[in-house]
Design a protein around this motif. Structure first.
Motif, PDB file in Angstrom:
ATOM      1  N   GLY A   1       1.948   0.709 -19.014  1.00  0.00           N
ATOM      2  CA  GLY A   1       1.920  -0.316 -20.045  1.00  0.00           C
ATOM      3  C   GLY A   1       0.710  -0.988 -20.084  1.00  0.00           C
ATOM      4  O   GLY A   1       0.042  -1.132 -21.435  1.00  0.00           O
ATOM      5  N   CYS A   2       0.167  -1.436 -19.068  1.00  0.00           N
ATOM      6  CA  CYS A   2      -1.057  -2.356 -19.036  1.00  0.00           C
ATOM      7  C   CYS A   2      -2.429  -1.616 -18.683  1.00  0.00           C
ATOM      8  O   CYS A   2      -3.630  -2.072 -18.629  1.00  0.00           O
ATOM      9  N   HIS A   3      -2.184  -0.262 -18.377  1.00  0.00           N
ATOM     10  CA  HIS A   3      -3.443   0.447 -17.856  1.00  0.00           C
ATOM     11  C   HIS A   3      -4.073   0.093 -16.619  1.00  0.00           C
ATOM     12  O   HIS A   3      -5.608   0.098 -16.634  1.00  0.00           O
ATOM     13  N   TRP A   4      -3.437  -0.534 -15.819  1.00  0.00           N
ATOM     14  CA  TRP A   4      -4.050  -0.985 -14.314  1.00  0.00           C
ATOM     15  C   TRP A   4      -4.236   0.178 -13.637  1.00  0.00           C
ATOM     16  O   TRP A   4      -3.674   1.112 -13.743  1.00  0.00           O
ATOM     17  N   SER A   5      -5.228   0.004 -12.938  1.00  0.00           N
ATOM     18  CA  SER A   5      -5.313   1.177 -11.989  1.00  0.00           C
ATOM     19  C   SER A   5      -4.458   0.859 -10.709  1.00  0.00           C
ATOM     20  O   SER A   5      -3.741  -0.172 -10.487  1.00  0.00           O
ATOM     21  N   ASP A   6      -4.276   1.975  -9.903  1.00  0.00           N
ATOM     22  CA  ASP A   6      -3.404   1.911  -8.683  1.00  0.00           C
ATOM     23  C   ASP A   6      -3.996   0.534  -7.599  1.00  0.00           C
ATOM     24  O   ASP A   6      -2.900   0.008  -7.220  1.00  0.00           O
ATOM     25  N   LYS A   7      -5.258   0.198  -7.383  1.00  0.00           N
ATOM     26  CA  LYS A   7      -5.705  -0.813  -6.930  1.00  0.00           C
ATOM     27  C   LYS A   7      -5.509  -1.927  -7.223  1.00  0.00           C
ATOM     28  O   LYS A   7      -4.995  -2.974  -6.514  1.00  0.00           O
ATOM     29  N   GLN A   8      -5.390  -2.133  -8.451  1.00  0.00           N
ATOM     30  CA  GLN A   8      -4.809  -3.496  -9.280  1.00  0.00           C
ATOM     31  C   GLN A   8      -3.518  -3.587  -8.988  1.00  0.00           C
ATOM     32  O   GLN A   8      -3.197  -4.874  -8.744  1.00  0.00           O
TER      33      GLN A   8
ATOM     34  N   LEU B   1       5.373   1.384 -13.289  1.00  0.00           N
ATOM     35  CA  LEU B   1       4.883   2.045 -14.744  1.00  0.00           C
ATOM     36  C   LEU B   1       4.433   1.087 -15.733  1.00  0.00           C
ATOM     37  O   LEU B   1       3.716   1.404 -16.564  1.00  0.00           O
ATOM     38  N   ALA B   2       5.082  -0.019 -15.637  1.00  0.00           N
ATOM     39  CA  ALA B   2       4.650  -1.148 -16.644  1.00  0.00           C
ATOM     40  C   ALA B   2       3.212  -1.539 -16.492  1.00  0.00           C
ATOM     41  O   ALA B   2       2.423  -1.705 -17.405  1.00  0.00           O
ATOM     42  N   ALA B   3       2.794  -1.680 -15.063  1.00  0.00           N
ATOM     43  CA  ALA B   3       1.405  -2.158 -14.788  1.00  0.00           C
ATOM     44  C   ALA B   3       0.543  -0.884 -15.191  1.00  0.00           C
ATOM     45  O   ALA B   3      -0.697  -1.126 -15.721  1.00  0.00           O
ATOM     46  N   THR B   4       0.997   0.376 -14.659  1.00  0.00           N
ATOM     47  CA  THR B   4      -0.299   1.414 -14.804  1.00  0.00           C
ATOM     48  C   THR B   4      -0.148   2.099 -16.065  1.00  0.00           C
ATOM     49  O   THR B   4      -1.133   2.664 -16.440  1.00  0.00           O
TER      50      THR B   4
ATOM     51  N   GLN C   1       0.766  -1.177  -0.149  1.00  0.00           N
ATOM     52  CA  GLN C   1      -0.061   0.019   0.027  1.00  0.00           C
ATOM     53  C   GLN C   1       0.984   1.326   0.005  1.00  0.00           C
ATOM     54  O   GLN C   1       0.569   2.253  -0.841  1.00  0.00           O
ATOM     55  N   TRP C   2       1.858   1.178   0.758  1.00  0.00           N
ATOM     56  CA  TRP C   2       2.637   2.355   0.678  1.00  0.00           C
ATOM     57  C   TRP C   2       3.485   2.544  -0.446  1.00  0.00           C
ATOM     58  O   TRP C   2       3.665   3.558  -0.845  1.00  0.00           O
ATOM     59  N   THR C   3       3.865   1.560  -0.885  1.00  0.00           N
ATOM     60  CA  THR C   3       4.657   1.545  -2.451  1.00  0.00           C
ATOM     61  C   THR C   3       3.817   2.236  -3.403  1.00  0.00           C
ATOM     62  O   THR C   3       4.214   2.914  -4.240  1.00  0.00           O
ATOM     63  N   THR C   4       2.602   1.892  -3.232  1.00  0.00           N
ATOM     64  CA  THR C   4       1.576   2.400  -4.434  1.00  0.00           C
ATOM     65  C   THR C   4       1.150   3.956  -4.346  1.00  0.00           C
ATOM     66  O   THR C   4       1.352   4.699  -5.020  1.00  0.00           O
ATOM     67  N   ALA C   5       1.260   4.307  -2.946  1.00  0.00           N
ATOM     68  CA  ALA C   5       1.055   5.567  -2.570  1.00  0.00           C
ATOM     69  C   ALA C   5       1.829   6.466  -2.768  1.00  0.00           C
ATOM     70  O   ALA C   5       1.872   7.554  -3.394  1.00  0.00           O
ATOM     71  N   LEU C   6       3.148   6.127  -2.597  1.00  0.00           N
ATOM     72  CA  LEU C   6       4.486   6.635  -2.854  1.00  0.00           C
ATOM     73  C   LEU C   6       4.624   6.980  -4.405  1.00  0.00           C
ATOM     74  O   LEU C   6       4.945   8.110  -4.791  1.00  0.00           O
ATOM     75  N   LEU C   7       4.426   5.941  -5.346  1.00  0.00           N
ATOM     76  CA  LEU C   7       4.677   6.152  -6.565  1.00  0.00           C
ATOM     77  C   LEU C   7       3.593   6.739  -7.286  1.00  0.00           C
ATOM     78  O   LEU C   7       3.576   7.500  -8.321  1.00  0.00           O
ATOM     79  N   SER C   8       2.338   6.390  -6.736  1.00  0.00           N
ATOM     80  CA  SER C   8       1.117   7.203  -7.436  1.00  0.00           C
ATOM     81  C   SER C   8       1.119   8.733  -7.163  1.00  0.00           C
ATOM     82  O   SER C   8       0.678   9.300  -8.115  1.00  0.00           O
ATOM     83  N   SER C   9       1.427   9.176  -6.128  1.00  0.00           N
ATOM     84  CA  SER C   9       1.569  10.603  -5.868  1.00  0.00           C
ATOM     85  C   SER C   9       2.623  11.329  -6.546  1.00  0.00           C
ATOM     86  O   SER C   9       2.740  12.585  -6.412  1.00  0.00           O
TER      87      SER C   9
END
Length: 213
Positions: free
Chosen positions: A190-197, A185-188, A109-117
């Protein structure tokens, strides 16, 4: 009469104005905010110092005097990433979590929050990849991330949660590779995933790779 601006040795005390310090901090904040907006709109290569100066309503020489280069502005923005994502708060949550599966879930969760922001700043850093200031900060960030992960891996090893035969060093290698910005970046992008995914996938992957079945 003794001049109050003089010390006992006749040396003039440096004058430090709180208003001047605040003004410098405000100018710095305006520059970084303007740069962040422009990097999002036009990318690193498409943004000039003149553009940033116009958006921040300062003179271009002020930017050079404050930061030195466009790459140094990106460096300053990257340095704010963890602060913006409440790094200290997340670190406490991860440390206090005793269940190994939950500890890794919070870390994901923290990794996602850090990268997403910090998507805009990350993209700008990629555009400035050859800048010495960015290279230095990237290496520093990688070392810092590895140090943080080392504490998580050590906590897992202490409660014997690591799979048999997996050393702490190799577990750290796995965690460090899996939490890098490239996979995000590949997930969000390249693959158009959401941060939750991405978060759910990273959680499952960390648990699979780092914990005993």
């Amino acid at each position: 009469m003794v001049d109050p601006s003089q010390t006992g040795h006749g040396t003039r005390r440096p004058y430090r104005s709180p208003a001047r310090r605040q003004g410098a901090a405000d100018t710095r904040q305006r520059i970084t905010a303007a740069a962040s907006e422009l990097f999002a709109e036009h990318g690193f290569a498409g943004t000039t110092v003149a553009n940033i100066a116009a958006r921040a309503e300062v003179a271009a020489p002020t930017i050079y005097a404050t930061f030195g280069s466009k790459g140094a502005i990106v460096r300053a923005l990257l340095a704010q990433m963890e602060q913006n994502a409440d790094s200290a708060g997340w670190t406490r949550r991860i440390t206090l979590e005793k269940d190994p599966h939950a500890k890794l879930a919070v870390f994901a969760q923290w990794t996602t929050a850090l990268l997403s922001s910090s998507k805009t700043v990350i993209a700008a850093a990629r555009g400035a990849a050859a800048d010495p200031a960015i290279i230095e900060l990237r290496d520093e960030g990688d070392r810092h991330r590895r140090q943080g992960l080392a504490a998580v891996i050590a906590a897992l090893a202490q409660v014997k949660a690591l799979p048999p035969g997996l050393s702490q060093e190799h577990a750290l290698d796995r965690a460090w590779m899996l939490t890098g910005v490239e996979l995000y970046l590949a997930a969000t992008e390249g693959c158009h995933w959401s941060d939750k995914q991405y978060e759910e996938w990273l959680t499952a992957l960390l648990q699979q790779q780092l914990l005993s079945p």
